[in-house]
Motif scaffolding. Structure first.
Motif, PDB file in Angstrom:
ATOM      1  N   ARG A  88     -50.706 -41.130  -1.534  1.00  0.00           N
ATOM      2  CA  ARG A  88     -51.863 -41.867  -2.057  1.00  0.00           C
ATOM      3  C   ARG A  88     -52.955 -41.983  -1.006  1.00  0.00           C
ATOM      4  N   ARG A  89     -52.540 -42.320   0.215  1.00  0.00           N
ATOM      5  CA  ARG A  89     -53.529 -42.529   1.290  1.00  0.00           C
ATOM      6  C   ARG A  89     -54.289 -41.242   1.577  1.00  0.00           C
TER       7      ARG A  89
ATOM      8  N   VAL B 244     -44.601 -41.746  -0.957  1.00  0.00           N
ATOM      9  CA  VAL B 244     -45.528 -42.145  -2.030  1.00  0.00           C
ATOM     10  C   VAL B 244     -46.804 -42.743  -1.406  1.00  0.00           C
ATOM     11  N   ARG B 245     -46.627 -43.596  -0.396  1.00  0.00           N
ATOM     12  CA  ARG B 245     -47.795 -44.224   0.243  1.00  0.00           C
ATOM     13  C   ARG B 245     -48.672 -43.183   0.926  1.00  0.00           C
TER      14      ARG B 245
ATOM     15  N   HIS C 289     -53.200 -45.578 -11.558  1.00  0.00           N
ATOM     16  CA  HIS C 289     -54.024 -44.427 -11.132  1.00  0.00           C
ATOM     17  C   HIS C 289     -53.347 -43.098 -11.429  1.00  0.00           C
TER      18      HIS C 289
ATOM     19  N   HIS D 168     -54.557 -38.671  -0.568  1.00  0.00           N
ATOM     20  CA  HIS D 168     -55.068 -38.082  -1.817  1.00  0.00           C
ATOM     21  C   HIS D 168     -54.386 -36.772  -2.188  1.00  0.00           C
TER      22      HIS D 168
ATOM     23  N   ALA E 194     -45.845 -46.809  -7.748  1.00  0.00           N
ATOM     24  CA  ALA E 194     -46.976 -46.026  -7.249  1.00  0.00           C
ATOM     25  C   ALA E 194     -47.613 -46.629  -5.998  1.00  0.00           C
ATOM     26  N   ASP E 195     -47.472 -47.948  -5.820  1.00  0.00           N
ATOM     27  CA  ASP E 195     -48.044 -48.559  -4.611  1.00  0.00           C
ATOM     28  C   ASP E 195     -47.030 -48.601  -3.468  1.00  0.00           C
TER      29      ASP E 195
ATOM     30  N   VAL F 171     -50.571 -41.762 -10.424  1.00  0.00           N
ATOM     31  CA  VAL F 171     -50.063 -41.071  -9.234  1.00  0.00           C
ATOM     32  C   VAL F 171     -48.928 -40.145  -9.644  1.00  0.00           C
TER      33      VAL F 171
ATOM     34  N   ASP G 235     -48.403 -47.685 -13.003  1.00  0.00           N
ATOM     35  CA  ASP G 235     -49.030 -46.557 -12.295  1.00  0.00           C
ATOM     36  C   ASP G 235     -50.469 -46.413 -12.794  1.00  0.00           C
TER      37      ASP G 235
ATOM     38  N   THR H 233     -62.894 -38.502  -7.022  1.00  0.00           N
ATOM     39  CA  THR H 233     -61.641 -38.357  -6.284  1.00  0.00           C
ATOM     40  C   THR H 233     -61.929 -37.787  -4.893  1.00  0.00           C
TER      41      THR H 233
END
Ligand SMILES: Cc1cc2nc3c(=O)[nH]c(=O)nc-3n(C[C@H](O)[C@H](O)[C@H](O)COP(=O)(O)OP(=O)(O)OC[C@H]3O[C@@H](n4cnc5c(N)ncnc54)[C@H](O)[C@@H]3O)c2cc1C
Length: 462
Positions: free
Chosen positions: A65-66, A61-62, A441, A68, A172-173, A443, A439, A2
């Protein structure tokens, strides 16, 4: 492997869109933004994004994720374990998404992802319509619904999630999708029980029901009558009609000693309701007898302030098939040994319409009649938590031999992942597949806390 969270980058990306609606720990509004119902110390997030619409949810959300960052959703703030906040994470604060719109023609209500039961009931009241809610109006509708939604209308209209017709979801994406019987059907199935693990819900659509008044209120009995009252309660819930849902348990009493409570809600014929309440009254000598015909919203006001915001709380929960002699003994002993004058035990009554829904129809994992026991240890800030935790653990252990496997996923502790698995019964494998599909991963490490998904060899559904 990670990657390390990049908080400064996330803050830059979000501030561009949100301006001062992005809060960091040095902002004056930050302590308020991370204050939850449970005042016990919890996680300290790095950022709070006060979003205004679904596009901003998708952006958050984006960005999480981007960059972390651990991600969490916050709405009514009533998850007892504080899972609306994650350490060093980004909190998507949905509380501004509380618009509620009723279509009087179809009776369908659209509810923002951050709305509370109070928001929904206030909108429906002029139309004499209701949606099944929990007992406390300040609880978030999405958090309540996505994992179940026990409440006083359970016997008549089912769980809150049984009334969910569809939802708008940020995946999640960052994609925005509709989940209903015609779109993303597997997501629609999984959302009704799987909690916040599938996505962030920006709007929910419910079926509403016409209901002008309920015969409802509170009967309080002295602790010395606990055995007789609970035994009688066990008999009442065994053959209760759909129209009668009765909560029971122990509440703090005026003299520092707990009192036994029965909270009936009758939604049918007034004469039948009066007879049902008389049967409950006759189980002992009530200290307080406040039962009257009321609009549903007003009946719930009786529970306002019962569990004050900001105290420290720890919950344990059990599913009970019936209130039989060993259960009466365990509950009465627990009330007699309570470690603080504010602690309580509540039994939520699941039956009728909720029990007639097929087990495979939604992800929710228990459709037989049962009681949901909520063991609520309460203490004031600064007090030593140890005796209160011990009381809750001891009560839960005393009920365990008489309990069903699993437990209400919304109330299980984060570490009780084995029980979460059992709670879904035969729906577990399908829920894991849905979670992996929507989802992959993880998230949304959300309420309920799911154990790591086993690779069960099934292909991920497309
Ligand atoms: C005093 C009290 C009374 C309660 N009474 C009942 C009851 O009668 N019946 C019952 O069934 N339960 C009851 N509960 C449990 C309650 O339903 C859950 O704790 C629920 O998760 C709270 O939702 P919230 O929005 O208030 O909480 P929050 O702490 O804001 O959110 C908790 C979690 O719910 C999920 N979530 C919330 N909103 C969304 C969303 N829009 N999209 C995706 N995920 C979301 C997320 O995982 C989030 O982290 C009660 C809890 C308390 C403290």
């Amino acid at each position: 492997m990670t990657s390390a969270p990049d908080v400064p980058r996330a803050a830059d990306l979000l501030r561009e869109a949100l301006g001062d609606r992005l809060l960091t720990p040095t902002d004056a509004g930050f302590p308020d933004a991370v204050r939850l119902w449970n005042g016990a110390p919890g996680a300290t997030p790095a950022l709070v994004a006060r979003v205004r619409d679904a596009d901003e949810v998708a952006l958050a959300v984006r960005v999480a994720r981007r960059c972390h960052l651990p991600l969490s959703a916050r709405a009514g703030g009533h998850d007892w374990a504080g899972r609306a906040l994650r350490e060093g994470g980004l909190v998507v604060d949905l509380t501004a998404l509380r618009r509620v719109d009723l279509d009087p023609g179809t009776g369908v209500v659209t509810v923002g992802g951050g709305a509370t039961a109070a928001d929904v009931l206030a909108t429906l009241r002029p139309y004499d319509r209701v949606v099944p809610t929990g007992v406390v109006r300040a609880v978030g509708m999405a958090g309540l619904t996505l994992a179940g939604g026990y409440g006083p209308l359970c016997g008549r209209f089912g769980l809150a999630l049984d009334n969910l017709l569809g939802a708008e979801v940020v995946l999640a994406d960052g994609r925005r999708v509709t989940a209903d019987p015609h779109h993303e059907r597997e997501l629609y199935w999984a959302l009704r029980g799987g909690g916040g693990n599938l996505g962030m819900v920006t709007a929910l659509r419910y079926r509403t029901h016409r209901l002008t008044t309920v015969l409802a209120g509170m009967l309080l009995f002295p602790l010395a009558q606990a055995g007789a009252v609970l035994r009688g309660y066990g008999a009442v819930v065994r053959d209760a009609p759909d129209e009668l849902t009765v909560m029971a348990g122990f509440l703090p009493g005026p003299a520092g000693e707990p009192v036994v409570f029965l909270a009936p809600f009758h939604t049918g014929d007034p004469a039948a309701g009066a007879a049902a309440v008389d049967r409950l009254r006759a189980l002992g000598t009530p200290l307080v007898d406040q039962v009257a015909p009321l609009p549903y919203e007003d009946a719930l006001r009786l529970f306002d302030g019962g569990m004050a915001d900001g105290n420290h709380y720890l919950l344990r929960t059990r599913w009970l098939a019936r209130v039989d002699e060993p259960v009466v003994a365990a509950l009465t002993a627990a009330a007699g040994a309570v470690s603080s004058p504010w602690s309580a035990i509540a039994l939520h009554h699941f039956h009728g319409a909720a029990a007639r829904v097929g087990l495979a129809e939604t992800a929710f994992g228990l459709r037989a009649d049962h009681l949901l026991a909520e063991i609520i240890a309460v203490w004031t800030p600064g007090d030593d938590p140890a005796p209160h935790r011990a009381w809750a653990e001891h009560t839960s252990a005393a009920l365990a031999p008489h309990a069903l496997p699993g437990g209400y996923p919304n109330l299980l502790a984060p570490e009780e992942t084995d029980r979460v698995r059992l709670a879904y019964g035969p729906n577990w494998d399908r829920l894991c597949r849905a979670t992996r599909r929507y989802d992959p991963h993880r998230v949304f490490s959300a309420v309920p806390t799911l154990p790591p998904a086993p690779d069960d060899g099934h292909p991920v559904d497309r």
